[in-house]
Design an enzyme around this catalytic site. Structure first.
Site, mmCIF file in Angstrom:
data_model
loop_
_atom_site.group_PDB
_atom_site.id
_atom_site.type_symbol
_atom_site.label_atom_id
_atom_site.label_comp_id
_atom_site.label_asym_id
_atom_site.label_seq_id
_atom_site.Cartn_x
_atom_site.Cartn_y
_atom_site.Cartn_z
ATOM 1 N N ASP A 246 0.883 -1.044 -0.027
ATOM 2 C CA ASP A 246 0.041 0.132 -0.033
ATOM 3 C C ASP A 246 0.875 1.264 0.036
ATOM 4 O O ASP A 246 1.832 1.234 0.823
ATOM 5 C CB ASP A 246 -0.927 -0.007 1.077
ATOM 6 C CG ASP A 246 -1.796 1.251 1.102
ATOM 7 O OD1 ASP A 246 -3.153 1.048 0.622
ATOM 8 O OD2 ASP A 246 -1.595 2.181 1.766
ATOM 9 N N GLU B 245 -4.474 2.459 -4.316
ATOM 10 C CA GLU B 245 -3.004 2.387 -4.647
ATOM 11 C C GLU B 245 -2.552 0.837 -3.866
ATOM 12 O O GLU B 245 -1.281 1.230 -3.404
ATOM 13 C CB GLU B 245 -2.606 3.608 -3.491
ATOM 14 C CG GLU B 245 -3.116 3.641 -2.123
ATOM 15 C CD GLU B 245 -4.353 4.335 -1.828
ATOM 16 O OE1 GLU B 245 -4.572 4.637 -1.037
ATOM 17 O OE2 GLU B 245 -5.322 4.376 -2.852
ATOM 18 N N ASP C 91 -2.511 8.820 -11.557
ATOM 19 C CA ASP C 91 -2.509 7.632 -12.311
ATOM 20 C C ASP C 91 -1.183 7.295 -13.032
ATOM 21 O O ASP C 91 -0.742 6.228 -13.118
ATOM 22 C CB ASP C 91 -3.241 7.864 -13.468
ATOM 23 C CG ASP C 91 -4.850 7.880 -13.054
ATOM 24 O OD1 ASP C 91 -5.133 7.316 -12.022
ATOM 25 O OD2 ASP C 91 -5.905 8.335 -13.636
ATOM 26 N N ASN D 19 -2.951 12.917 -5.032
ATOM 27 C CA ASN D 19 -3.959 13.280 -5.925
ATOM 28 C C ASN D 19 -4.763 14.562 -5.509
ATOM 29 O O ASN D 19 -4.868 15.320 -6.319
ATOM 30 C CB ASN D 19 -5.247 12.118 -5.570
ATOM 31 C CG ASN D 19 -4.914 10.664 -6.337
ATOM 32 O OD1 ASN D 19 -4.262 10.893 -7.458
ATOM 33 N ND2 ASN D 19 -5.491 9.706 -5.830
ATOM 34 N N HIS E 241 -5.519 13.934 -10.206
ATOM 35 C CA HIS E 241 -5.578 12.225 -10.421
ATOM 36 C C HIS E 241 -4.568 11.714 -11.793
ATOM 37 O O HIS E 241 -4.482 10.789 -11.886
ATOM 38 C CB HIS E 241 -7.124 11.964 -10.807
ATOM 39 C CG HIS E 241 -8.070 12.218 -9.320
ATOM 40 N ND1 HIS E 241 -7.893 11.018 -8.449
ATOM 41 C CD2 HIS E 241 -8.625 12.910 -8.850
ATOM 42 C CE1 HIS E 241 -8.655 11.579 -7.378
ATOM 43 N NE2 HIS E 241 -9.168 12.437 -7.458
#
Length: 491
Positions: free
Chosen positions: A366, A409, A383, A374, A379
Site C-alpha cells: 500500500d 493504491e 494515475d 491526488n 488524479h
C-alpha cells in the site's frame, strides 16, 4: 445446470460414507462402490463425470484397475482422482503415470478434496466440450468428403488441409496438394485487389521458400483479367492467346524465353476483404489446359477457399477470445493482473504448494499517503504514479513471481516457493526500491518521493485454508505496518 455425477470406489466403509456425505452435501450426485469389482459394475451401468478411486483395495489393485479403465476408449476421458494412505512420492508417481488426473493423500482434508474435485470436474467438462467441437469438425469434414466423393483428388486435398493450420500455412499446403491433384508444375497463390498495379505471391509450389514476392500485374494479364472480371480465365496457349499479345512483344524485345505454355487463373475472395488468384500453369513439356481442366480446377479452388475461410474464422475467433481474456484479467491502468485473475492464480499455486510440499508468499503493498498526491497534483499525476509503481514492481520481481493491482493504491505480489524469511527479505527489497525511486514528472520541479507499507503472509500456515484466509492474513500484516509508522514490512 445438470448435477455432476461422481463415482467413489473405496473398500473402507467409513471413508466411503464420509466422502459420499461430503460430496452430497455440496450438491453432487454420488455413486458409492465398496471395492474394485463394484466400481467396474457401476461404470458399466452409469456414466460418471469423475471417479474417486482408492489405490489399495482387497479385491483389486487400484493402479491395475486404473490402467484397465484408461485402456478402454469409452472411459479414456474420465478424470480419475486417486486416494491413498501411501506416501505421495510412491503412489502419486505411479498413478499419475497411468493416467490419473490427480492424487490426494488420506486422511483427506474436506476443503482440499472439494477443491480437487471441482478442478477435475472443470477440466473434464473442458475436455468433453473440446472433443464435441472436434467431433463436429470431423462430421463437417465427412459431409464435405461425401459431397465431393466423385472427385477423389479433391477429397485428398480436403483431408490434408482441414487441420489446425494458420491461413499462411494453408496457402503453402494448398499449392502443394493442388499442384499434384491438377498435375501441374507451377501453382501459386497471388493476393491483390481489382485495380492494383502490383500483387504479392504468398505461396508457390515451384519455390517453397518464396515468401511475399511482389510482382507487376502488367506482366500477368490473366491475373489482372481474373481480378477485374471475377471469373476464371483459361489461357490454353500463351503463344497464340490474344490476352498475351502485348506481353509476347515485350518478351521478344527483352529476349525472354518463357517455359510456361498454358495457364488457368482462378479468382477468389475470403473474409476481411482479402482478394486473390490461384494461378496454375503448365510448361511446354506438359499438355495444354482445356475446359475439363478448368472445371476441375474450379472445384479444387472452391473447396480450398472454403477451408481458408474456416481457418480465418478460427484465427479471428481465437484472437478475439485472447483479447477478451486479457481484458478480463488485466487492470486497464497498470496492465498488471487484476485481483480476480490473481485470485485464480493463487488458488492454483496453493494447490501446487500442497501437492509438492512447498510454500508461497503473498505481499500486500500500500502506497503511504497516496491521497496527498491526488489532492496536490491531481488524479492524472496520480494515475501516472500508479503506472510507474506497476513498472517498478515488474522490474523488481523474479520471472516466476506474479504482480497484480488490488485496487486503488494497493498492489499484490505472489512469490511461489518462498518461505517466511525469503518473503520478508523480498518485501524489504521492494520497500527500499520504492523509497529510492524518483517519481519524476515534466510539470514538477522536484520528483515525487513515495514510500510503501507491506504486509506479508505465507502459505501453508495455521488458519490459512483458502485464498480469502491468505488475503486476510496479508491485510492484517499490512495494517500493523501502517499502525507502526508506515514505510515498513510486517508479517
Amino acid at each position: 445446470m445438470a448435477t455432476s455425477r461422481i463415482l467413489v470406489a473405496d473398500d473402507d466403509e467409513a471413508v466411503l460414507q464420509s466422502v459420499t456425505w461430503l460430496l452430497q452435501e455440496n450438491g453432487y450426485e454420488v455413486i458409492p462402490a465398496n471395492g474394485g469389482v463394484s466400481c467396474l459394475e457401476q461404470l458399466e451401468r452409469r456414466s460418471p463425470d469423475l471417479l474417486l478411486l482408492d489405490i489399495l483395495m482387497p479385491d483389486a489393485d487400484g493402479c491395475q484397475l486404473l490402467e484397465r479403465i484408461k485402456s478402454e476408449d469409452r472411459w479414456r476421458d474420465l478424470p480419475v482422482l486417486m486416494l491413498s494412505a501411501q506416501p505421495p512420492e510412491e503412489a502419486s508417481v505411479k498413478s499419475l503415470g497411468l493416467g490419473a488426473a490427480d492424487f490426494i493423500r488420506k486422511p483427506y482434508r474436506p476443503k482440499e478434496l472439494l477443491a480437487r474435485v471441482q478442478a477435475q470436474l472443470r477440466m473434464g467438462a473442458l475436455l468433453r466440450s473440446t472433443r464435441t467441437a472436434l467431433l463436429r469438425t470431423e462430421e463437417a469434414l465427412v459431409r464435405a468428403q461425401q459431397d465431393a466423393d466423385s472427385r477423389r483428388k479433391l477429397v485428398d486435398i480436403l483431408h490434408e488441409v482441414t487441420g489446425d493450420l494458420s491461413v499462411n500455412e494453408l496457402f503453402h499446403l494448398l499449392v502443394r496438394r493442388a499442384a499434384r491433384a491438377l498435375n501441374v508444375s507451377h501453382c501459386s497463390v497471388v493476393l491483390a485487389r481489382p485495380g492494383d498495379a502490383h500483387a504479392v505471391v504468398v505461396a508457390a509450389f515451384e519455390n517453397p521458400s518464396l515468401q511475399h514476392l511482389s510482382v507487376q500485374l502488367e506482366r500477368y494479364p490473366e491475373i489482372r483479367a481474373a481480378l477485374e472480371s471475377g471469373q476464371p480465365v483459361l489461357v490454353e496457349d500463351l503463344e497464340t492467346h490474344p490476352l498475351y499479345e502485348g506481353v509476347r512483344e515485350v518478351w521478344g524485345i527483352e529476349g525472354i524465353e518463357v517455359s510456361i505454355r498454358s495457364v488457368i487463373a482462378l479468382p477468389f475472395s475470403v473474409d476481411r476483404g482479402q482478394y486473390g488468384v490461384f494461378l496454375v500453369r503448365r510448361t511446354r513439356e506438359q499438355e495444354l489446359f482445356g475446359p475439363a481442366d478448368l472445371e476441375f480446377a474450379q472445384a479444387v479452388i472452391t473447396a480450398a477457399v472454403a477451408v481458408i475461410q474456416r481457418a480465418q474464422m478460427v484465427e479471428s475467433t481465437m484472437a478475439d477470445n485472447a483479447r477478451l481474456e486479457q481484458l478480463a484479467q488485466t487492470d486497464p491502468l497498470t496492465q498488471l493482473l487484476n485481483r480476480r485473475a490473481l485470485t485464480e492464480r493463487i488458488t492454483a499455486e496453493m494447490e501446487r504448494a500442497l501437492r509438492y510440499d512447498s510454500t508461497l508468499a503473498l505481499l500486500m503493498i500500500d502506497l503511504d499517503h497516496f491521497k496527498k498526491v491526488n489532492d496536490t497534483y491531481g488524479h492524472l499525476v496520480g494515475d501516472d504514479v500508479l503506472r510507474d509503481v506497476g513498472q517498478l514492481l515488474g522490474h523488481t520481481i523474479r520471472g516466476s513471481d506474479i504482480t497484480a493491482r488490488y485496487g486503488g493504491e494497493e498492489f499484490l505480489v505472489l512469490l511461489p516457493e518462498t518461505d517466511d524469511a525469503g518473503a520478508v527479505a523480498f518485501a524489504e527489497r521492494i520497500r527500499v526500491a520504492m523509497e529510492e525511486h524518483p517519481f519524476a514528472r515534466d510539470s514538477m520541479a522536484e520528483p515525487l518521493k513515495l514510500t510503501a507499507s507491506i504486509g506479508v503472509a505465507v502459505f501453508p500456515a495455521a488458519r490459512i485454508e483458502n485464498v480469502e484466509d491468505l488475503f486476510a492474513r496479508a491485510d492484517a500484516a499490512l495494517y500493523r505496518a501502517k499502525a507502526e509508522g508506515r514505510n515498513r514490512v510486517r508479517m
